[in-house]
Design an enzyme around this catalytic site. Structure first.
Site, PDB file in Angstrom:
ATOM      1  CB  CYS A 160     -65.898  38.798  16.606  1.00  0.00           C
ATOM      2  SG  CYS A 160     -65.790  38.220  18.311  1.00  0.00           S
ATOM      3  CB  THR A 161     -70.240  36.341  15.576  1.00  0.00           C
ATOM      4  OG1 THR A 161     -69.858  36.547  14.217  1.00  0.00           O
ATOM      5  CG2 THR A 161     -71.690  35.873  15.630  1.00  0.00           C
TER       6      THR A 161
END
Length: 341
Positions: free
Chosen positions: A188-189
């Site tokens: 994810c980020t």
């Protein structure tokens, strides 16, 4: 570690999260808000009984002081020791105000069995990520939402086509099987969604669940672009919109009508009208409201008055102009290098 981008920019951006026991989150909230405001820091923090999550920006000195406040000097004591903290740079303030919000979860999944404080997947360092995701027996899963994936993702990654993180549970139920998908690598980020997603999948019976430590941000910072398996740019939740390798500001902007991130190709689309519509929100009802808002902003500007949406619009204009200048400088540089040899 100070990056080249940080050294050249006047503002420092901190992204931080930690799953920790914070039953006193409500008491901490005003103390954290006061500290940030008194140091000229802007952005958003989420506080919950399960921990802290946020992205803020300020001067390098202010952000250094904030790190000490979070880890040692402030009301958290040593509960945030080992927090995942990443730094990047901004040439102008990417946030309009400072917000500290109380939540039931710092990343919303609504799955009580997913408790990263008790069980979590195996962390994979950015330097080891490429070799893992290139294995044929590993399912590579992007846990972000569709509009984020659209700007950039890792090769071979599965897009779950979710609009909210809570939809991740249904995606797993419909598409993955613990008996078949024995090895899953997710990202994810910044790493926070993967911690919770990995805890959830382990609770569902998946045997080997891996996740990228520090997320895409750590990967783009630490892995040379020549070795990268990440294509495109990484969406970030502030005025920068996206960042690329080396954590430099990207080319993406936001549609002011629907807030969808736009690439250069999106802005060249026939449906794109500044402040009114893009290919993602082209419908009459939305256009009507957006057109009226844009008209009111322009009227206020001509009269020298402030408008509710004017500050955000001005920030968007500044960001777009800055990115255009940077792109032009890059083209000139590449042309010069081509001429030289």
């Amino acid at each position: 570690m100070t990056t080249t981008a940080e050294a050249a920019a006047p503002l420092r951006v901190m992204a931080v999260y930690k799953f920790a026991d914070l039953p006193d989150a409500a008491d901490i909230r005003p103390l954290l808000a006061h500290f940030c405001c008194s140091h000229g820091i802007r952005g958003t923090f989420l506080l919950a009984p399960e921990g802290i999550n946020g992205t803020v920006a300020g001067s390098p000195a202010a952000i250094d002081a904030l790190e000490r406040f979070l880890l040692t000097d402030g009301p958290f004591g040593n509960r945030l020791t080992g927090a995942e903290i990443k730094y990047s740079a901004a040439t102008s303030m990417p946030f309009l105000r400072m917000k500290v919000r109380l939540k039931s979860e710092i990343v919303t999944l609504r799955a009580p069995e997913a408790n990263p404080a008790k069980i979590v997947g195996t962390y994979v360092e950015p330097q080891d990520w490429n070799s893992l995701i290139e294995r044929n027996d590993v399912v590579v899963l992007d846990t972000r939402n569709d509009y984020e994936v659209g700007l950039g993702t890792f090769r071979r990654a599965i897009d779950p086509h979710t609009q909210t993180f809570t939809e991740f549970k249904q995606f797993v139920a419909d598409n993955l099987d613990p008996a078949r998908d024995r090895k899953v690598a997710m990202f994810c980020t910044g790493g926070i969604r993967c911690e919770k997603a990995s805890a959830y999948m382990l609770a569902q019976g998946f045997e080997e669940v891996y996740h990228l430590k520090g997320g895409i941000l750590a990967y783009l910072e630490q892995v040379p672009e020549t070795d990268s398996r990440f294509d495109g740019e990484c969406f970030v939740f502030d005025d920068r919109v996206s960042i690329g390798h080396g954590l430099v500001e990207g080319d993406a902007t936001l549609c002011r009508a629907c807030r969808h991130p736009l690439t250069a190709a999106d802005r060249a689309h026939v449906a794109f009208r500044e402040g009114i519509s893009c290919a993602w929100c082209i419908d009459e009802d939305r256009q009507s409201g957006a057109a009226e808002r844009q008209r009111q902003i322009e009227i206020a500007r001509r009269r020298g008055l402030a408008h509710l949406g004017d500050e955000a619009a001005r920030a968007a204009d500044i960001g777009k102009a800055r990115k255009s200048r940077r792109a032009e400088q890059s083209r000139v540089l590449r042309a010069g290098e081509g001429t030289a040899g």
